[in-house]
Enzyme design. Structure first.
Site, short mmCIF file in Angstrom:
data_model
loop_
_atom_site.label_atom_id
_atom_site.label_comp_id
_atom_site.label_asym_id
_atom_site.label_seq_id
_atom_site.Cartn_x
_atom_site.Cartn_y
_atom_site.Cartn_z
N HIS A 28 -4.79 4.99 10.33
CA HIS A 28 -3.71 5.97 10.49
C HIS A 28 -4.13 7.13 11.37
O HIS A 28 -5.30 7.51 11.42
CB HIS A 28 -3.13 6.43 9.15
CG HIS A 28 -4.14 6.88 8.16
ND1 HIS A 28 -4.91 6.02 7.43
CD2 HIS A 28 -4.48 8.11 7.74
CE1 HIS A 28 -5.69 6.69 6.61
NE2 HIS A 28 -5.46 7.97 6.79
N ASP B 24 -6.29 17.75 9.56
CA ASP B 24 -7.67 17.31 9.31
C ASP B 24 -7.72 16.81 7.86
O ASP B 24 -7.10 17.40 6.97
CB ASP B 24 -8.64 18.48 9.47
CG ASP B 24 -9.02 18.71 10.93
OD1 ASP B 24 -8.28 18.24 11.82
OD2 ASP B 24 -10.04 19.38 11.18
N HIS C 109 0.81 -1.22 0.00
CA HIS C 109 0.00 0.00 0.00
C HIS C 109 0.85 1.27 0.00
O HIS C 109 1.76 1.42 0.82
CB HIS C 109 -0.93 0.01 1.22
CG HIS C 109 -1.98 1.07 1.13
ND1 HIS C 109 -3.13 0.92 0.38
CD2 HIS C 109 -2.04 2.30 1.67
CE1 HIS C 109 -3.86 2.02 0.48
NE2 HIS C 109 -3.23 2.87 1.25
FE FE2 Z 1 -7.09 8.89 5.80
#
Ligand code: FE2
Length: 386
Positions: A301, A307, A264
């Site tokens: 994560h 944000d 990934h």
């Molecule tokens: Fe994310």
């Protein structure tokens, strides 16, 4: 853009006499930059002085109406529930904001033709989710369609033509300039071989409009969060030629070449734009990770310092359940997030995704507007429970 472009007629030497035909005087030169005299700039040549203010009319407060200033909830907003509006500016619905940017959606029904608009506060990013038309500016015209990012540096006067009344835009107003990622450019500004796009994918203005007209021309100028109305005595699109580095451009999400790996890859491989205060990433159709034991779904994560906002454009978004076009998820910094229950297992063995999404990661927390709360499904923050 960090590469040179020119349209129309310009004199061979800058800051020298540039005469109009038939001895009718000189054109008026304007240096147009956004970071003092040090940032990227262009030199424009006007038929009339670009300074002829005739009247100053009303000012309207455009500051977002904030409802939640300290948000700690993951949220899902149903973006297509915003109401369409005729006027281009009135159609804008600010949803998320901080001192660095305003993030919102708009569904304008009509072209912007009765006045001109300039955002003196912010660079604008418009992502076209639905609709097509032409961005008309004093630098020339940029045709747009579904999937295009339009980048309009602050201070550029523009109008916009839509082909139909069915238009859906995502917009970001950025108080710091929007650039392509620095790591994809060499010391001369050229995009490098590992960049997910190249100069050919950047659409520059064309078809310069030169209107030699005097009269009353209304320009609405956004400055310090207010919209000021000024009447100018000459048509704002009266440029006979320009050259330089500071101009609007477009880039299609369909030209973003995804970077994939055996396991990934982290979100920065999707990065498309950068600023001092946020990044913009494009999720596009791509082959999944090809390690024999790969898990294509992202790992959980902790984005402690940023944000994360994702706007879902099209396709089946593999990491989430119950996501549709126009949905927005907000994952606030400070708490981890990850794939929805079942998404990790579901992703194993899958070969590719057809998803399209635009992500905005901000380095400072986002506040929610009153309009955002009306779109909030109110239950997303519990969506990781079994
Ligand atoms: Fe994310």
């Amino acid at each position: 853009m960090p590469f040179y472009h020119t349209l129309g007629h310009i004199p061979p030497k800058r800051h020298t006499q540039f005469g109009k035909p038939n001895g009718q005087g000189l054109y008026y030169e304007q240096l147009f930059g956004t970071i003092g005299f040090e940032g990227m700039s262009s030199l424009l040549y006007h038929v009339h002085r670009p300074t002829m203010v005739r009247e100053v009319l009303e000012s309207v407060d455009m500051a977002p109406k904030l409802a939640i200033q300290k948000n700690m909830l993951a949220r899902k907003l149903i973006g297509f529930n915003i109401a369409p509006a005729d006027d281009f500016l009135e159609s804008r619905v600010p949803l998320l904001a901080n001192n660095d940017l305003i993030f919102g959606l708009a569904a304008p029904r009509q072209s912007l033709t009765t006045y001109f608009y300039k955002n003196a506060d912010a660079d604008e990013l418009l992502f076209v989710h639905r609709g097509s038309g032409r961005l008309r500016t004093l630098f020339g015209t940029i045709p747009f369609q579904y999937g295009d990012y339009l980048i309009i540096p602050r201070g550029i006067i523009y109008q916009i033509d839509f082909d139909t009344t069915d238009n859906r835009l995502l917009y970001v107003e950025s108080h710091s300039p929007i650039y392509t990622p620095k790591r994809y450019r060499n010391q001369f500004g050229q995009l490098l071989e590992h960049s997910p796009f190249c100069e050919r994918d950047i659409i520059r203005p064309r078809d310069l409009e030169t209107h030699d007209e005097t009269g009353d021309f209304l320009i609405k100028i956004k400055k310090q969060g207010s919209l000021h109305s000024l009447v100018y005595a000459s048509h704002p699109f009266d440029v006979v030629g320009w050259d330089g580095y500071n101009y609007p451009y477009s880039f299609s999400i369909f030209n973003f070449e995804p970077i994939t790996g055996r396991v990934h890859q982290p979100p920065p491989v999707h990065q498309t734009f950068q600023t001092d205060s946020f990044v913009v990433c494009s999720f596009v159709p791509r082959l999944y990770d090809y390690h024999p034991l790969a898990i294509p779904a992202p790992y959980n994560h902790s984005n402690i310092d940023s944000d994360e906002v994702i706007y879902y454009v099209d396709g089946d978004f593999m990491s989430r359940n119950d996501i549709a076009q126009g949905h927005i998820t907000l994952h606030p910094g400070g708490i981890p997030h990850g794939p929805a229950p079942g998404a990790m297992e579901r992703s194993i063995g899958k070969k590719e995704t057809q998803e399209y999404a635009v992500m905005v990661d901000t380095f400072r927390p986002l506040m929610l507007t009153e309009q955002a709360l009306k779109l909030d499904d109110g239950k997303y923050y519990k969506s990781w429970l079994d």
